[in-house]
Write a protein that holds these residues in place. Sequence first.
Motif, short mmCIF file in Angstrom:
data_model
loop_
_atom_site.label_atom_id
_atom_site.label_comp_id
_atom_site.label_asym_id
_atom_site.label_seq_id
_atom_site.Cartn_x
_atom_site.Cartn_y
_atom_site.Cartn_z
N ALA A 37 24.87 11.98 103.93
CA ALA A 37 26.05 12.03 103.07
C ALA A 37 26.63 13.44 103.19
O ALA A 37 25.90 14.41 103.43
N ARG A 38 27.93 13.52 102.98
CA ARG A 38 28.59 14.81 103.02
C ARG A 38 29.94 14.72 102.33
O ARG A 38 30.49 13.63 102.19
N GLY A 39 30.44 15.86 101.91
CA GLY A 39 31.78 15.89 101.36
C GLY A 39 31.94 16.96 100.31
O GLY A 39 30.97 17.47 99.76
N PRO A 40 33.19 17.30 100.05
CA PRO A 40 33.47 18.34 99.07
C PRO A 40 33.45 17.83 97.63
O PRO A 40 33.83 16.69 97.37
N ASP A 45 41.68 17.93 89.06
CA ASP A 45 42.94 17.34 89.51
C ASP A 45 42.88 16.87 90.96
O ASP A 45 43.84 16.29 91.47
N GLY A 46 41.77 17.16 91.66
CA GLY A 46 41.61 16.74 93.04
C GLY A 46 42.36 17.58 94.05
O GLY A 46 42.37 17.28 95.24
N GLY A 104 41.31 2.12 93.24
CA GLY A 104 41.59 2.80 91.98
C GLY A 104 40.40 3.55 91.39
O GLY A 104 40.56 4.30 90.44
N TYR A 105 39.19 3.33 91.93
CA TYR A 105 38.03 4.08 91.47
C TYR A 105 37.99 5.43 92.20
O TYR A 105 38.51 5.57 93.29
N HIS A 106 37.33 6.38 91.57
CA HIS A 106 37.17 7.71 92.14
C HIS A 106 35.69 7.92 92.44
O HIS A 106 34.82 7.26 91.87
N ARG A 107 35.41 8.88 93.30
CA ARG A 107 34.02 9.16 93.66
C ARG A 107 33.55 10.43 92.96
O ARG A 107 34.32 11.36 92.76
N TYR A 108 32.24 10.44 92.64
CA TYR A 108 31.66 11.55 91.90
C TYR A 108 30.27 11.88 92.42
O TYR A 108 29.54 10.99 92.87
N ALA A 159 23.97 10.33 82.44
CA ALA A 159 23.97 11.79 82.46
C ALA A 159 25.05 12.33 81.53
O ALA A 159 25.99 11.62 81.17
N ASP A 160 24.93 13.58 81.21
CA ASP A 160 25.93 14.29 80.41
C ASP A 160 27.18 14.50 81.26
O ASP A 160 27.09 14.79 82.46
N LEU A 161 28.33 14.41 80.65
CA LEU A 161 29.60 14.59 81.35
C LEU A 161 29.68 15.93 82.07
O LEU A 161 30.32 16.05 83.12
N ALA A 162 29.00 16.95 81.56
CA ALA A 162 29.03 18.27 82.18
C ALA A 162 28.42 18.27 83.58
O ALA A 162 28.66 19.18 84.37
N HIS A 163 27.64 17.24 83.92
CA HIS A 163 26.98 17.17 85.23
C HIS A 163 27.78 16.36 86.25
O HIS A 163 27.30 16.13 87.36
N VAL A 164 28.98 15.92 85.88
CA VAL A 164 29.79 15.06 86.74
C VAL A 164 30.82 15.92 87.48
O VAL A 164 31.57 16.68 86.85
N HIS A 165 30.84 15.78 88.80
CA HIS A 165 31.76 16.55 89.65
C HIS A 165 32.58 15.57 90.51
O HIS A 165 31.98 14.78 91.25
N PRO A 166 33.90 15.62 90.44
CA PRO A 166 34.68 14.80 91.38
C PRO A 166 34.25 15.14 92.81
O PRO A 166 34.00 16.31 93.13
N TRP A 167 34.15 14.13 93.64
CA TRP A 167 33.63 14.29 94.99
C TRP A 167 34.32 13.27 95.88
O TRP A 167 34.82 12.25 95.41
N THR A 168 34.36 13.54 97.18
CA THR A 168 34.90 12.56 98.11
C THR A 168 34.12 12.61 99.41
O THR A 168 33.47 13.60 99.71
#
Length: 173
Positions: A37-40, A45-46, A104-108, A159-168
Amino acid sequence: MKYFVYGRDRAGAGELKERLTPEHWAFMDGYADELIARGPTLTPDGEGTTGSLHIIDLPTFEAVKTFAYDEPYYRDGVFESVLITRFESHTSGTMWDFANAVDGYHRYLVHTDDAPRELTSPHIIMYGDLLALDSDAHLGRAVLLEAPDAEAAAALAQADLAHVHPWTFGGRR
């Protein structure tokens, strides 16, 4: 052995990272067969990046150190820090095998330091335990998933929301 390598961008490194991206991708091309897996990770706001995630299968700790520290973003000062742990996957295949994408879903990336737990959902791309490099000590877990928003991602990963990072997804395959 699988490793989780997560470089966090230093403040103000966006232009440098953008300039180094072709060199970064060329470097990653040399590891195409080992990448799982890989990605930023992205700003909320993306529009910008906050880090660079790689899950990779390499034979030794020395090999993963070479991967992490010879990488152009690290070598030229983009990253404020780099986390390297062993990764014990609870899913099979790679991120490229994920077949349940929802429009319409986003990756995290959900990266926590909590206890191991079983997760099941068709929206999980990959997840696993983060382990110490020199022992079986449990350090946390990482979950790559799709969700309609960050709150739903936190709920799905327990998990706590603080641990969620938008990712792609990153790179090329």
